[in-house]
Design a protein around this motif. Structure first.
Motif, PDB file in Angstrom:
ATOM      1  N   ARG A   1       0.390  -8.853   7.099  1.00 27.46           N
ATOM      2  CA  ARG A   1      -0.401  -7.951   7.936  1.00 27.46           C
ATOM      3  C   ARG A   1      -0.939  -6.821   7.057  1.00 27.46           C
ATOM      4  NH1 ARG A   1       4.175  -6.999  12.656  1.00 27.46           N
ATOM      5  NH2 ARG A   1       4.704  -9.216  12.975  1.00 27.46           N
ATOM      6  N   LEU A   2      -2.203  -6.492   7.259  1.00 27.27           N
ATOM      7  CA  LEU A   2      -2.792  -5.373   6.539  1.00 27.27           C
ATOM      8  C   LEU A   2      -2.528  -4.097   7.326  1.00 27.27           C
ATOM      9  CD1 LEU A   2      -4.455  -4.188   4.260  1.00 27.27           C
ATOM     10  CD2 LEU A   2      -6.529  -4.786   5.509  1.00 27.27           C
ATOM     11  N   GLU A   3      -1.665  -3.245   6.761  1.00 31.21           N
ATOM     12  CA  GLU A   3      -1.266  -2.001   7.420  1.00 31.21           C
ATOM     13  C   GLU A   3      -1.622  -0.830   6.499  1.00 31.21           C
ATOM     14  OE1 GLU A   3       2.473  -3.706  10.063  1.00 31.21           O
ATOM     15  OE2 GLU A   3       2.903  -2.720   8.150  1.00 31.21           O
ATOM     16  N   LYS A   4      -2.663  -0.103   6.860  1.00 30.71           N
ATOM     17  CA  LYS A   4      -3.158   0.977   6.018  1.00 30.71           C
ATOM     18  C   LYS A   4      -2.122   2.070   5.797  1.00 30.71           C
ATOM     19  CE  LYS A   4      -7.284  -0.477   5.073  1.00 30.71           C
ATOM     20  NZ  LYS A   4      -7.657  -0.791   3.667  1.00 30.71           N
TER      21      LYS A   4
ATOM     22  N   LEU B   1       0.503  -3.095  -2.771  1.00 26.50           N
ATOM     23  CA  LEU B   1       0.295  -1.659  -2.696  1.00 26.50           C
ATOM     24  C   LEU B   1      -0.914  -1.297  -1.834  1.00 26.50           C
ATOM     25  CD1 LEU B   1       0.978  -0.480  -6.377  1.00 26.50           C
ATOM     26  CD2 LEU B   1       2.530  -0.409  -4.416  1.00 26.50           C
ATOM     27  N   SER B   2      -1.826  -2.230  -1.646  1.00 31.39           N
ATOM     28  CA  SER B   2      -3.013  -1.975  -0.836  1.00 31.39           C
ATOM     29  C   SER B   2      -2.726  -2.006   0.660  1.00 31.39           C
ATOM     30  CB  SER B   2      -4.116  -2.985  -1.183  1.00 31.39           C
ATOM     31  OG  SER B   2      -4.535  -2.817  -2.520  1.00 31.39           O
ATOM     32  N   GLY B   3      -1.491  -2.282   1.036  1.00 36.04           N
ATOM     33  CA  GLY B   3      -1.120  -2.257   2.441  1.00 36.04           C
ATOM     34  C   GLY B   3      -0.837  -3.618   3.039  1.00 36.04           C
ATOM     35  N   TYR B   4      -1.028  -4.687   2.272  1.00 37.38           N
ATOM     36  CA  TYR B   4      -0.678  -6.018   2.769  1.00 37.38           C
ATOM     37  C   TYR B   4       0.846  -6.121   2.813  1.00 37.38           C
ATOM     38  CZ  TYR B   4      -5.546  -7.424   2.286  1.00 37.38           C
ATOM     39  OH  TYR B   4      -6.904  -7.521   2.424  1.00 37.38           O
ATOM     40  N   THR B   5       1.370  -6.347   4.005  1.00 38.53           N
ATOM     41  CA  THR B   5       2.807  -6.193   4.244  1.00 38.53           C
ATOM     42  C   THR B   5       3.411  -7.491   4.756  1.00 38.53           C
ATOM     43  OG1 THR B   5       2.336  -3.886   4.829  1.00 38.53           O
ATOM     44  CG2 THR B   5       4.515  -4.751   5.411  1.00 38.53           C
ATOM     45  N   PRO B   6       4.502  -7.971   4.141  1.00 39.59           N
ATOM     46  CA  PRO B   6       5.103  -9.240   4.560  1.00 39.59           C
ATOM     47  C   PRO B   6       6.152  -9.062   5.665  1.00 39.59           C
ATOM     48  CG  PRO B   6       6.129  -8.475   2.529  1.00 39.59           C
ATOM     49  CD  PRO B   6       5.114  -7.434   2.905  1.00 39.59           C
TER      50      PRO B   6
ATOM     51  N   LYS C   1      -9.843 -14.352 -10.218  1.00 38.80           N
ATOM     52  CA  LYS C   1     -11.020 -13.487 -10.141  1.00 38.80           C
ATOM     53  C   LYS C   1     -11.562 -13.444  -8.716  1.00 38.80           C
ATOM     54  CE  LYS C   1     -15.343 -12.625 -12.628  1.00 38.80           C
ATOM     55  NZ  LYS C   1     -16.236 -13.121 -13.718  1.00 38.80           N
ATOM     56  N   ASN C   2     -11.624 -14.606  -8.073  1.00 38.67           N
ATOM     57  CA  ASN C   2     -12.116 -14.666  -6.689  1.00 38.67           C
ATOM     58  C   ASN C   2     -11.125 -14.055  -5.717  1.00 38.67           C
ATOM     59  OD1 ASN C   2     -14.545 -15.964  -7.337  1.00 38.67           O
ATOM     60  ND2 ASN C   2     -13.575 -17.983  -7.315  1.00 38.67           N
ATOM     61  N   TYR C   3      -9.844 -14.154  -6.019  1.00 40.18           N
ATOM     62  CA  TYR C   3      -8.807 -13.598  -5.148  1.00 40.18           C
ATOM     63  C   TYR C   3      -8.996 -12.092  -4.983  1.00 40.18           C
ATOM     64  CZ  TYR C   3      -4.049 -12.350  -3.591  1.00 40.18           C
ATOM     65  OH  TYR C   3      -2.968 -11.850  -2.889  1.00 40.18           O
ATOM     66  N   VAL C   4      -9.255 -11.409  -6.082  1.00 37.94           N
ATOM     67  CA  VAL C   4      -9.443  -9.955  -6.025  1.00 37.94           C
ATOM     68  C   VAL C   4     -10.616  -9.607  -5.110  1.00 37.94           C
ATOM     69  CG1 VAL C   4     -10.085  -7.935  -7.408  1.00 37.94           C
ATOM     70  CG2 VAL C   4      -8.393  -9.557  -8.270  1.00 37.94           C
ATOM     71  N   LYS C   5     -11.690 -10.390  -5.174  1.00 35.80           N
ATOM     72  CA  LYS C   5     -12.839 -10.124  -4.317  1.00 35.80           C
ATOM     73  C   LYS C   5     -12.531 -10.438  -2.854  1.00 35.80           C
ATOM     74  CE  LYS C   5     -16.154 -11.199  -8.002  1.00 35.80           C
ATOM     75  NZ  LYS C   5     -17.240 -12.109  -8.425  1.00 35.80           N
ATOM     76  N   LEU C   6     -11.897 -11.579  -2.616  1.00 35.01           N
ATOM     77  CA  LEU C   6     -11.621 -11.997  -1.239  1.00 35.01           C
ATOM     78  C   LEU C   6     -10.686 -11.033  -0.520  1.00 35.01           C
ATOM     79  CD1 LEU C   6     -11.192 -15.854  -1.725  1.00 35.01           C
ATOM     80  CD2 LEU C   6     -13.029 -14.704  -0.482  1.00 35.01           C
ATOM     81  N   MET C   7      -9.729 -10.463  -1.227  1.00 40.39           N
ATOM     82  CA  MET C   7      -8.762  -9.570  -0.614  1.00 40.39           C
ATOM     83  C   MET C   7      -9.205  -8.110  -0.646  1.00 40.39           C
ATOM     84  SD  MET C   7      -7.030 -12.046   0.219  1.00 40.39           S
ATOM     85  CE  MET C   7      -5.941 -11.119   1.287  1.00 40.39           C
ATOM     86  N   GLY C   8     -10.401  -7.858  -1.149  1.00 40.53           N
ATOM     87  CA  GLY C   8     -10.934  -6.508  -1.154  1.00 40.53           C
ATOM     88  C   GLY C   8     -10.206  -5.554  -2.078  1.00 40.53           C
ATOM     89  N   LEU C   9      -9.775  -6.050  -3.220  1.00 39.94           N
ATOM     90  CA  LEU C   9      -8.997  -5.228  -4.147  1.00 39.94           C
ATOM     91  C   LEU C   9      -9.835  -4.640  -5.279  1.00 39.94           C
ATOM     92  CD1 LEU C   9      -5.889  -7.596  -4.573  1.00 39.94           C
ATOM     93  CD2 LEU C   9      -6.239  -5.809  -2.857  1.00 39.94           C
TER      94      LEU C   9
ATOM     95  N   LEU D   1      -1.412 -16.772  -5.285  1.00 35.33           N
ATOM     96  CA  LEU D   1      -0.910 -15.468  -4.889  1.00 35.33           C
ATOM     97  C   LEU D   1      -0.913 -15.376  -3.365  1.00 35.33           C
ATOM     98  CD1 LEU D   1      -2.770 -13.261  -7.528  1.00 35.33           C
ATOM     99  CD2 LEU D   1      -0.458 -14.195  -7.634  1.00 35.33           C
ATOM    100  N   PRO D   2      -0.155 -14.434  -2.786  1.00 31.18           N
ATOM    101  CA  PRO D   2      -0.044 -14.356  -1.331  1.00 31.18           C
ATOM    102  C   PRO D   2      -1.397 -14.161  -0.649  1.00 31.18           C
ATOM    103  CG  PRO D   2       1.624 -12.982  -2.377  1.00 31.18           C
ATOM    104  CD  PRO D   2       0.702 -13.434  -3.459  1.00 31.18           C
ATOM    105  N   GLY D   3      -1.564 -14.859   0.467  1.00 31.44           N
ATOM    106  CA  GLY D   3      -2.735 -14.629   1.309  1.00 31.44           C
ATOM    107  C   GLY D   3      -3.894 -15.573   1.109  1.00 31.44           C
ATOM    108  N   VAL D   4      -3.986 -16.250  -0.035  1.00 33.69           N
ATOM    109  CA  VAL D   4      -5.100 -17.163  -0.296  1.00 33.69           C
ATOM    110  C   VAL D   4      -4.554 -18.455  -0.882  1.00 33.69           C
ATOM    111  CG1 VAL D   4      -7.262 -17.548  -1.528  1.00 33.69           C
ATOM    112  CG2 VAL D   4      -6.700 -15.253  -0.723  1.00 33.69           C
ATOM    113  N   ASN D   5      -4.727 -19.537  -0.172  1.00 31.60           N
ATOM    114  CA  ASN D   5      -4.247 -20.836  -0.630  1.00 31.60           C
ATOM    115  C   ASN D   5      -5.054 -21.298  -1.843  1.00 31.60           C
ATOM    116  OD1 ASN D   5      -3.959 -23.837  -0.766  1.00 31.60           O
ATOM    117  ND2 ASN D   5      -2.667 -23.502   1.020  1.00 31.60           N
ATOM    118  N   TYR D   6      -4.342 -21.746  -2.861  1.00 32.46           N
ATOM    119  CA  TYR D   6      -5.013 -22.193  -4.076  1.00 32.46           C
ATOM    120  C   TYR D   6      -5.979 -23.338  -3.786  1.00 32.46           C
ATOM    121  CZ  TYR D   6      -5.635 -24.868  -8.381  1.00 32.46           C
ATOM    122  OH  TYR D   6      -6.178 -25.577  -9.412  1.00 32.46           O
ATOM    123  N   ARG D   7      -5.583 -24.277  -2.952  1.00 33.07           N
ATOM    124  CA  ARG D   7      -6.420 -25.446  -2.681  1.00 33.07           C
ATOM    125  C   ARG D   7      -7.684 -25.077  -1.902  1.00 33.07           C
ATOM    126  NH1 ARG D   7      -1.306 -28.349  -1.411  1.00 33.07           N
ATOM    127  NH2 ARG D   7      -0.760 -29.611  -3.229  1.00 33.07           N
TER     128      ARG D   7
END
Length: 591
Positions: A110-113, A35-40, A180-188, A149-155
């Protein structure tokens, strides 16, 4: 912005949000990401191993997956979820995963606002949901990469943890840290409100909605309502506490409104006119709704045990609450005694803090035959605690979860299953059930087809076998691990009317929420969506499909509303006429 009467909303604040997500576990996080605009999109360099699906994807490769016909893409795809979009999204993220391959995703993000939809994610703790409360030393049933989750590799966030195939799984501590870190890294972060407890979700029908709308029926009033965000009702008592709930969200809505208005103007109107035009569109959306708004009430727990109430209006509500709210109970005598527990974590605390729980103590009784019960068995065995294991099914029952797990990936669970089958208590009745039995194995004894009758204050447990024989054992601790109930107390009828069988409580396996399989919208309640365990997807790798289906639905619905609204404005000379057929395609809408 419609406001409730002051007398009906003491000391709280109201605002309208396009989407409110209840639950901040992996379901809510993944949906917030989309919903934040990250589009597959289909990665132009990728080739999917399924030639039919790959050909379909190439036919519309210029379109994001969220704008394509998901039902068409799902045709012919099979997997380990009953929801077709969940299987589709999984095969796009992890092609041929069930065949043991670790192939790269065929999606490009792609991040599409322009695709951003304002929303709030309400969660009881920090992002990650129930993963923060799980026993930290156990291994997840899924591979670590399936938990990502999409966009950030677990490893990438847990480098060098494991190398062997059988141990390429994660601990709950690692997974909760990743989310927890995923939310920060993706700016959510701006979408999340932590330590928030929802107490009521109520549908406001059209008659109520109109009465609310009459209180703020001018364009300037609507504009001020959006710009001011929350309307403080008691500044002295809640001003400081509400900052966490307000900051970042009122601005987000205001910016979204202004951006929407600018995208539709000619560039020749002044700023005020552009803002008014954007709000006029928002009013047109609200007036075109056929299903009404949702009122979401609750409170946010702040430092010092301070509870700050809130009230929101939502065009759409998403249930992403997971399945671990309320442990299932046996409903027998003595289940509330202090030695009876309902969480594996309680066993971990007991073996760590109580030196009297060990090989020389009375045995621990585990009730249940699922993975949580198996985790408890493993925990007890690792600490050399003698174990009794009772369950209703036969040990060779084909429905046992262990039969679905490959031995190479889950050797510890097959170790438990082997003991369940081989270290069985004799079926012959005991002459004096109150006396200790010499038939117990030194480390572990299973009791297939047994049910618990009662727990006694003197720490004796009474069980009955399939042949009617009674067995009584003195225990040091009991763990009842027979599943969890979905707690939807904040909905009318506790959400029961949403299930496939409205006469029964909602259950992940027996009675999930009845949804449209491609939009995840509840069939009984337009504008209300459900995902994750609520719809039968208990594994993280599949619950992500709910995020795809919901996002696709909302974006298509928003696009249709905008096109319809602009056409009506043009036909009415820009005055925002009311000539509507009221059909609106069903479901919720957007401001």
């Amino acid at each position: 912005m419609p406001l409730l009467e002051e007398s009906s909303v003491p000391r709280d604040c109201t605002r309208t949000v396009p989407v409110v997500i209840i639950g901040n576990g992996p379901s809510g996080i993944c949906l917030s990401y989309l919903l934040s605009g990250y589009t597959p999109y289909l990665d132009p360099m990728a080739v999917h191993p399924n030639p039919i699906l790959f050909r379909k994807l190439q036919e519309a490769k210029q379109l994001p997956i969220t704008e394509q016909n998901l039902e068409f893409l799902c045709e012919g795809i099979e997997g380990r979820s009953g929801n077709p979009v969940a299987v589709l999204f999984d095969t796009l993220l992890h092609p041929n995963a069930d065949l043991g391959f670790e192939l790269p995703s065929v999606l490009q993000w792609r991040l599409e606002k322009k695709h951003h939809i304002p929303h709030l994610v309400l969660g009881k703790a920090t992002p990650g949901g129930a993963w923060h409360a799980m026993e930290g030393s156990m291994l997840t049933i899924s591979l670590g990469i399936w938990m990502e989750l999409p966009g950030v590799n677990y490893r990438d966030l847990t480098p060098g943890k494991r190398s062997s195939v059988s141990n390429d799984r994660a601990t709950p501590d690692e997974i909760s840290s990743y989310y927890k870190n995923y939310v920060k890294l993706m700016g959510l972060q701006k979408n999340f409100v932590d330590n928030t407890y929802v107490t009521s979700v109520l549908k406001l029908h059209r008659s109520h909605e109109k009465s609310l709308g009459n209180e703020k029926n001018t364009i300037n009033g609507q504009l001020n309502g959006v710009k001011n965000g929350f309307d403080y009702c008691n500044k002295n008592s809640i001003e400081n506490g509400q900052n966490g709930l307000v900051n970042g969200f009122s601005n987000e809505l205001r910016n979204e409104m202004e951006n929407s208005s600018r995208s539709g103007d000619t560039g020749e109107e002044d700023e005020d006119n552009r803002g008014n035009e954007g709000v006029r569109e928002s009013i047109e959306f609200s007036q075109g709704l056929s299903q009404g708004l949702w009122e979401v009430r609750g409170y946010q727990q702040l430092q010092g045990d301070t509870h700050v109430p809130f009230s929101l209006f939502a065009e759409n509500v998403v249930l992403a609450t997971g399945a671990s709210d309320s442990p299932a109970r046996l409903g027998v005598e003595g289940e509330d005694l202090p030695y009876v527990f309902h969480s594996v974590r309680d066993l971990g605390v007991a073996v760590s803090c109580h030196s009297n729980l060990g090989s020389s103590s009375d045995p621990v009784l585990v009730v249940g035959a699922g993975l949580s019960a198996a985790d408890a068995v493993l925990c007890a065995l690792n600490h050399r605690v003698t174990l009794l294991h009772a369950f209703r099914k036969r040990s060779d029952d084909p429905g046992l979860i262990f039969k679905q797990l490959p031995k190479t990936l889950y050797p510890e669970y097959h170790r438990v299953y082997h003991m369940m089958c081989s270290q069985v208590y004799p079926a012959s009745p005991v002459a004096n059930p109150t006396l200790p039995s010499s038939s117990l194995f030194p480390d572990y004894t299973s009791f297939p087809e047994h049910c618990v009758l009662s727990f006694q204050p003197d720490m004796h447990c009474v069980m009955r076998g399939s042949n009617g024989a009674l067995r009584v054992f003195k225990v040091s601790m009991v763990l009842v691990l027979i599943g969890t109930y979905l707690n939807l107390f904040f909905l009318k009828e506790q959400g029961q009317y949403l299930g496939l069988d409205p006469s029964r409580p909602i259950s992940c396996r027996q009675n999930p929420v009845d949804i449209n399989p491609y939009t995840f919208e509840c069939n009984a309640e337009p504008g209300l969506f459900a995902m994750g365990p609520l719809v039968g997807d208990n594994f993280v790798r599949f619950l992500k499909g709910g995020a795809l289906g919901i996002t696709s639905c909302l974006r298509k619905r928003l696009k249709q509303r905008i096109e319809k609204n602009r056409k009506l404005i043009a036909e009415d000379g820009g005055c925002g006429g009311r000539g509507r057929d009221g059909s609106g395609g069903g479901g919720g809408g957007f401001i």
